[in-house]
Design a protein around this motif. Structure first.
Motif, PDB file in Angstrom:
ATOM      1  N   VAL A 246       0.820  -1.320  -0.096  1.00 31.45           N
ATOM      2  CA  VAL A 246       0.177  -0.032   0.032  1.00 31.45           C
ATOM      3  C   VAL A 246       0.873   1.119   0.037  1.00 31.45           C
ATOM      4  N   GLU A 247       1.894   1.205   0.868  1.00 33.61           N
ATOM      5  CA  GLU A 247       2.783   2.359   1.179  1.00 33.61           C
ATOM      6  C   GLU A 247       3.433   2.741  -0.226  1.00 33.61           C
ATOM      7  N   SER A 248       3.905   1.654  -1.062  1.00 29.38           N
ATOM      8  CA  SER A 248       4.620   1.788  -2.399  1.00 29.38           C
ATOM      9  C   SER A 248       3.704   2.280  -3.308  1.00 29.38           C
ATOM     10  N   ALA A 249       2.332   1.612  -3.329  1.00 24.86           N
ATOM     11  CA  ALA A 249       1.465   2.213  -4.328  1.00 24.86           C
ATOM     12  C   ALA A 249       1.156   3.568  -4.216  1.00 24.86           C
ATOM     13  N   LEU A 250       1.066   4.214  -2.743  1.00 21.46           N
ATOM     14  CA  LEU A 250       0.634   5.562  -2.681  1.00 21.46           C
ATOM     15  C   LEU A 250       1.487   6.337  -2.894  1.00 21.46           C
ATOM     16  N   THR A 251       2.711   6.033  -3.274  1.00 23.07           N
ATOM     17  CA  THR A 251       4.028   6.968  -3.853  1.00 23.07           C
ATOM     18  C   THR A 251       3.465   7.870  -4.898  1.00 23.07           C
ATOM     19  N   PHE A 252       2.731   7.488  -5.740  1.00 27.06           N
ATOM     20  CA  PHE A 252       2.272   7.965  -7.077  1.00 27.06           C
ATOM     21  C   PHE A 252       1.070   8.782  -6.961  1.00 27.06           C
ATOM     22  N   LYS A 253       0.476   8.635  -5.833  1.00 21.55           N
ATOM     23  CA  LYS A 253      -0.854   9.321  -5.473  1.00 21.55           C
ATOM     24  C   LYS A 253      -2.057   8.675  -6.559  1.00 21.55           C
ATOM     25  N   PRO A 254      -2.384   7.410  -6.532  1.00 18.79           N
ATOM     26  CA  PRO A 254      -3.346   6.849  -7.300  1.00 18.79           C
ATOM     27  C   PRO A 254      -4.674   7.352  -6.871  1.00 18.79           C
ATOM     28  N   ASP A 255      -5.637   7.563  -7.937  1.00 16.82           N
ATOM     29  CA  ASP A 255      -6.993   7.881  -7.513  1.00 16.82           C
ATOM     30  C   ASP A 255      -8.012   7.107  -6.852  1.00 16.82           C
ATOM     31  N   GLY A 256      -7.459   5.755  -6.785  1.00 20.62           N
ATOM     32  CA  GLY A 256      -8.359   4.469  -6.047  1.00 20.62           C
ATOM     33  C   GLY A 256      -7.498   3.402  -6.143  1.00 20.62           C
ATOM     34  N   TYR A 257      -7.840   2.456  -5.210  1.00 21.61           N
ATOM     35  CA  TYR A 257      -7.191   1.397  -4.838  1.00 21.61           C
ATOM     36  C   TYR A 257      -8.158   0.211  -4.589  1.00 21.61           C
ATOM     37  N   LEU A 258      -8.079  -0.841  -5.197  1.00 20.43           N
ATOM     38  CA  LEU A 258      -9.102  -2.034  -5.351  1.00 20.43           C
ATOM     39  C   LEU A 258      -8.429  -3.246  -4.585  1.00 20.43           C
ATOM     40  N   ILE A 259      -8.802  -3.846  -3.788  1.00 24.46           N
ATOM     41  CA  ILE A 259      -8.369  -5.295  -3.345  1.00 24.46           C
ATOM     42  C   ILE A 259      -9.272  -6.404  -4.166  1.00 24.46           C
ATOM     43  N   LYS A 260      -8.589  -7.334  -4.618  1.00 24.46           N
ATOM     44  CA  LYS A 260      -9.039  -8.349  -5.228  1.00 24.46           C
ATOM     45  C   LYS A 260      -9.371  -9.478  -4.040  1.00 24.46           C
ATOM     46  N   PRO A 261     -10.383 -10.096  -4.302  1.00 25.01           N
ATOM     47  CA  PRO A 261     -11.684 -10.067  -5.315  1.00 25.01           C
ATOM     48  C   PRO A 261     -12.370  -9.022  -4.978  1.00 25.01           C
ATOM     49  N   PHE A 262     -13.063  -8.215  -5.832  1.00 24.03           N
ATOM     50  CA  PHE A 262     -14.013  -7.385  -5.604  1.00 24.03           C
ATOM     51  C   PHE A 262     -15.322  -7.490  -6.571  1.00 24.03           C
ATOM     52  N   GLU A 263     -16.229  -6.735  -6.201  1.00 19.70           N
ATOM     53  CA  GLU A 263     -17.632  -6.756  -6.857  1.00 19.70           C
ATOM     54  C   GLU A 263     -17.838  -5.827  -8.079  1.00 19.70           C
ATOM     55  N   GLU A 264     -18.913  -5.903  -8.782  1.00 20.98           N
ATOM     56  CA  GLU A 264     -19.190  -5.075  -9.672  1.00 20.98           C
ATOM     57  C   GLU A 264     -19.289  -3.480  -9.210  1.00 20.98           C
ATOM     58  N   MET A 265     -20.008  -3.430  -8.246  1.00 19.07           N
ATOM     59  CA  MET A 265     -20.246  -2.083  -7.456  1.00 19.07           C
ATOM     60  C   MET A 265     -19.009  -1.520  -6.828  1.00 19.07           C
ATOM     61  N   ASP A 266     -18.216  -2.287  -6.437  1.00 18.74           N
ATOM     62  CA  ASP A 266     -16.657  -1.847  -5.849  1.00 18.74           C
ATOM     63  C   ASP A 266     -16.100  -1.182  -7.044  1.00 18.74           C
TER      64      ASP A 266
END
Length: 243
Positions: free
Chosen positions: A92-112
């Motif tokens: 998570v900390e590595s991903a946030l370095t480049f300021k994503p506009d969203g973050y999804l954890i697998k598995p996820f549903e259509e509404m997620d």
């Protein structure tokens, strides 16, 4: 003319990629491209029209989703959402370095997925503009306007708008073939539009590139008359002289 939001998907698991594509189609979005590794995705994202990218963090090949995110972040023209099966602190900390506009954890549903995309578009718009529209589902990104139509965002090319008519807290956006109703104040909406949109009346904005004729107290756009008030007349003619 309204257009579907175009989304590019970067995912190296075939089943997950197919699921994402199916979900996106079900909620009314268009998949404008797909890739399973970062370098191919980066080349295609630069060559096709993309409104948002979904990036798996762990990809096949030498480059991963973090590398691709850095490239997109430096480009600065589209929002992106990270997708990963790992929710540990280091990832998570590595991903946030480049300021994503969203973050999804697998598995996820259509509404997620739908919710993450909507939030990402709005977050990107709020970064790209100095004044977000209050109490509205409308989002401006570059030369496009995203408006709420039932449960999805629909994309309009801003220059396709011929004129805007205010009706209290709502606006009528008049396009060539249809009309859209959005919630906003005319003054707030005007601040978000490019300089070729000029207010000619307390209740009207017009796209100067669509004006056909200017008469005594009115002008015509696509054969429709729009009133010109005295308080905005000088502003209108001053704008025409600067074109």
């Amino acid at each position: 003319m309204s257009e579907k939001i175009k989304i590019y998907v970067v995912e190296d698991e075939a089943i997950t990629a197919a699921t994402i594509k199916s979900y996106l189609h079900q909620v009314g979005y268009e998949v404008c491209g797909m890739a399973d590794e970062a370098t191919t995705a980066w080349k295609e994202i630069q060559s096709v029209k993309v409104d948002l990218a979904i990036l798996d963090i762990n990809l096949i090949g030498e480059k991963d989703g973090i590398w691709l995110a850095q490239k997109i972040h430096e480009l600065g023209t589209i929002p992106f959402i990270f997708l990963t099966a790992y929710g540990d602190r280091k990832t998570v900390e590595s991903a946030l370095t480049f300021k994503p506009d969203g973050y999804l954890i697998k598995p996820f549903e259509e509404m997620d997925l739908y919710t993450a995309i909507k939030i990402a578009l709005e977050a990107f718009s709020n970064r790209a503009t100095t004044k977000p529209l209050a109490e509205t589902d409308n989002v401006v990104v570059n030369d496009s306007l995203f408006i709420k139509d039932e449960h999805i965002l629909v994309k309009l090319t801003i220059d396709d708008i011929q004129f805007v008519k205010s009706d209290g807290n709502y606006l009528e956006l008049h396009l060539t073939s249809k009309k859209h109703l959005v919630r906003s104040k005319l003054t707030d909406f005007a601040e978000r539009l490019p300089g070729n949109f000029i207010q000619v009346h307390q209740r009207y904005l017009v796209n100067l590139s669509k004006v056909e004729m200017i008469g005594n107290g009115y002008l015509t756009v696509a054969g429709k008359e729009v009133p010109i008030s005295k308080s905005f007349k000088d502003n209108l003619f001053g704008s025409i002289k600067t074109i």
